[in-house]
Design a protein around this motif. Sequence first.
Motif, short mmCIF file in Angstrom:
data_model
loop_
_atom_site.label_atom_id
_atom_site.label_comp_id
_atom_site.label_asym_id
_atom_site.label_seq_id
_atom_site.Cartn_x
_atom_site.Cartn_y
_atom_site.Cartn_z
N LEU A 1 1.02 -1.26 -0.05
CA LEU A 1 -0.03 0.07 0.08
C LEU A 1 0.84 1.23 -0.09
CD1 LEU A 1 -2.74 1.60 0.26
CD2 LEU A 1 -2.44 1.35 2.72
N ILE A 2 1.72 1.26 0.86
CA ILE A 2 2.75 2.34 1.11
C ILE A 2 3.43 2.68 -0.44
CG2 ILE A 2 4.86 3.19 2.08
CD1 ILE A 2 2.13 3.52 3.76
N ARG A 3 4.05 1.57 -0.93
CA ARG A 3 4.65 1.70 -2.25
C ARG A 3 3.90 2.25 -3.18
NH1 ARG A 3 7.28 -3.36 -1.40
NH2 ARG A 3 5.87 -4.44 -2.52
N LEU A 4 2.78 1.80 -3.41
CA LEU A 4 1.69 2.35 -4.14
C LEU A 4 1.21 3.73 -4.08
CD1 LEU A 4 0.27 0.81 -6.75
CD2 LEU A 4 -1.67 0.28 -5.14
N ALA A 5 1.16 4.13 -2.94
CA ALA A 5 0.67 5.48 -2.63
C ALA A 5 1.72 6.51 -2.72
CB ALA A 5 0.12 5.58 -1.02
N LYS A 6 2.96 6.10 -2.87
CA LYS A 6 4.04 7.02 -3.26
C LYS A 6 3.95 7.64 -4.73
CE LYS A 6 7.37 5.51 0.14
NZ LYS A 6 8.70 4.75 0.51
N HIS A 7 3.35 6.60 -5.76
CA HIS A 7 3.24 7.25 -6.91
C HIS A 7 1.80 7.23 -7.76
CE1 HIS A 7 3.12 3.34 -9.30
NE2 HIS A 7 3.44 2.89 -7.93
N VAL A 8 0.85 7.08 -6.89
CA VAL A 8 -0.47 7.27 -7.33
C VAL A 8 -1.37 7.66 -6.23
CG1 VAL A 8 -0.76 5.53 -9.47
CG2 VAL A 8 -1.21 4.86 -7.40
N ASP A 9 -2.41 8.36 -6.42
CA ASP A 9 -3.45 8.87 -5.56
C ASP A 9 -4.28 7.68 -4.83
OD1 ASP A 9 -5.09 10.33 -4.05
OD2 ASP A 9 -5.66 11.79 -5.56
N ILE A 10 -4.10 7.20 -3.80
CA ILE A 10 -4.58 6.01 -3.23
C ILE A 10 -5.54 6.44 -2.00
CG2 ILE A 10 -4.41 3.96 -1.86
CD1 ILE A 10 -3.69 3.19 -4.65
N THR A 11 -6.75 6.10 -2.05
CA THR A 11 -7.65 6.13 -0.80
C THR A 11 -8.05 4.70 -0.53
OG1 THR A 11 -8.50 8.19 -1.70
CG2 THR A 11 -9.97 7.31 0.21
N VAL A 12 -8.45 4.66 0.73
CA VAL A 12 -8.69 3.13 1.36
C VAL A 12 -10.01 3.26 2.25
CG1 VAL A 12 -7.76 1.24 2.52
CG2 VAL A 12 -6.06 2.68 1.55
N ALA A 13 -10.60 2.55 1.98
CA ALA A 13 -11.81 2.22 2.92
C ALA A 13 -11.43 1.46 4.10
CB ALA A 13 -12.93 1.38 2.38
N VAL A 14 -11.72 1.87 5.58
CA VAL A 14 -11.69 1.15 6.72
C VAL A 14 -12.99 1.14 7.53
CG1 VAL A 14 -9.23 2.16 6.70
CG2 VAL A 14 -11.00 3.53 7.81
N ASP A 15 -12.98 0.12 8.09
CA ASP A 15 -14.35 -0.12 8.81
C ASP A 15 -13.94 -0.80 10.31
OD1 ASP A 15 -13.65 -2.82 8.52
OD2 ASP A 15 -15.51 -3.33 8.38
N GLY A 16 -12.93 -0.61 10.81
CA GLY A 16 -12.19 -1.04 11.95
C GLY A 16 -11.17 -0.33 12.43
#
Lengths: 366, 366
Positions: free
Chosen positions: B94-109
């Motif tokens: 996730l961190i690697r990916l978020a370094k080069h594209v705009d990432i949003t993540v759903a969280v439910d806990g």
Amino acid sequence: MNKRDLDTPHVLIDLDAVERNIARMQDIADRAEVSLRPHAKTHKLPVLAHKQIEAGAVGVTVAKLGEAEVMAAGGVRDILIAYPIVGEQKLERLIRLAKHVDITVAVDGYEVAEAISDAALEANMTIGVLVEFDCGFRRVGLEAGEPVLELAMRLVQLPGIEIKGIMTFGGQAYQAADESELRRLGREEGQAAADTAQQLIEQGIAADIVSAGSSPGSPYTANVQGVTEIRPGTYIFGDLMQVALGAQSLEDCALTVKVTVVSRPEPGRAVIDAGTKIFTSDGAASPIGTGKGYVVGHPGINLAWMSEEHGMLELDESEQSLAIGDTLEIIPVHCCAVMNMVDEVAAIRGEEVEALWEVQGRGKSR
Amino acid sequence: MNKRDLDTPHVLIDLDAVERNIARMQDIADRAEVSLRPHAKTHKLPVLAHKQIEAGAVGVTVAKLGEAEVMAAGGVRDILIAYPIVGEQKLERLIRLAKHVDITVAVDGYEVAEAISDAALEANMTIGVLVEFDCGFRRVGLEAGEPVLELAMRLVQLPGIEIKGIMTFGGQAYQAADESELRRLGREEGQAAADTAQQLIEQGIAADIVSAGSSPGSPYTANVQGVTEIRPGTYIFGDLMQVALGAQSLEDCALTVKVTVVSRPEPGRAVIDAGTKIFTSDGAASPIGTGKGYVVGHPGINLAWMSEEHGMLELDESEQSLAIGDTLEIIPVHCCAVMNMVDEVAAIRGEEVEALWEVQGRGKSR
């Protein structure tokens, strides 16, 4: 690498259980003095085909040409394609394949056989065929008796093909309500095959191979006088369908899906990171009362329903300490279908990952 | 290449229908003045994500990190991972990916969010999150109201993450009995999202993104005041589930499976060369009365049942001339599942094969 280090979802194959399952079915075949030609659609892995052959299997069965190509490329030398080969592109591939491995093809219609005959003649070779007939499953194959006999008598006239025997598949064994019905269905399948072969022989048609038998039915089919070959597939891994039929136990089940709990929305509900994209929707009924799978060591968990990437677990009182991040191993309802969903599986010995295997035969539907 | 030259089974994508479906959903979003963030799990193809974005979509939704990686590698810059990210291996990705594209993540806990917070802090970055809540589907997400509000108030304290808004998925829309129930469910989903966002805002938590909406429900969800984003997926292809709900017509269905008749065991039965390994067992009910699929142009054919590699067609009187070698095109019950079964699809314009596309996002369950 320990299996705890595998990220999820991940399909695990327990090698000790696989080897026991292979030995047990080989023993059934040996005692009945029939050949074992396992259906490789279950594992889709040349490495496991070789394990079966080393244990005594005469070769493998596959459904599709693409699966035959994978097995041939993996060094398997004797392959039955238990499927009608139709169309020019497939006939070309069949001929190419038959030039370097021993290929037999099931045929259940004159047009299909005629096209194979033409292709074989043009390539100056002979392709062995099994005449496929229907013993009650109503999938492919003409009815036993007059219809299949008539077909065989026409096929025997065709050059370029050689009738090596007959085959049938009694898939109705999967509908057996109990072991006594399973025994009856397995025997009936074998008897239908033996009778059909006898009818061919009486017409002067050689039918050396008399091939029948599913995973649950094979122990009974194999022992019918006249049957020469069984083709079970699922037995190598086992799954909840086999368990429901009494054909294998939960301990025999070699294939599990390692999953992680990713959500705990309420005390009685947990969500895992695998759904129908791994488990498939095969086997709608819950065969042993734990939903769409059996969580190893946790009979109090019910895999209630799935969407593509989510599996919803209902937890009884004793399981409510299950937490986000916990991992579980789940035996699926239908193992063959699961193998078709993943690109790679982990071969496990005890706790150790002995190998990561690319599922080379996955998705070979052509 | 003409599509008649494609060997079978083969998945075909009608580009004209795809473009009409993309334009229609974009129009629904534009008129309602909401963003469209299509779920890419349906097509699994960066090339189609780009078509959606060119038409006006703000980015894509995916379920799994592996799908996000495929989309990012295909040049998509704005991705919502609508799934709880759990485990160290996934957090690293996730961190690697978020370094080069705009990432949003759903969280439910809280635990899930806390681990993302820790990973983001360590990487000296901030990850945007949507708080996922349950509007009645009972999959992931806390209940609307107090439980989700409490969670949000804890999350807002965590460093390294930034609450960008809320999301929900009203999968219950697929159980709607008729269009009026679908309308009601679609609106209720939107209203639940709008109400939940309002509760957050009243507590001083920014909730700029208010995201909801399935393919059948989105036309109704989009028009609820306060909803800012819809995430339909299936609409790009359509399938019999959408048709059964009245959400799309048979003519809108862009994905078909080209198959060949390989066996004709009796006048009223034909067998085709595709079964559950292509169509899957999803959608047990027969949504429009033609079994597990609709044979385009042949309403008199019923896809009665399937095994892994066989589809059994029941033919009415008018269809009994169907012969071995004939090809058919079949609309499946669940198109997203079909895309996950094949390595390659053919993009069709009229009769021509415009491209063969590798299904890059297939099987990305991790």
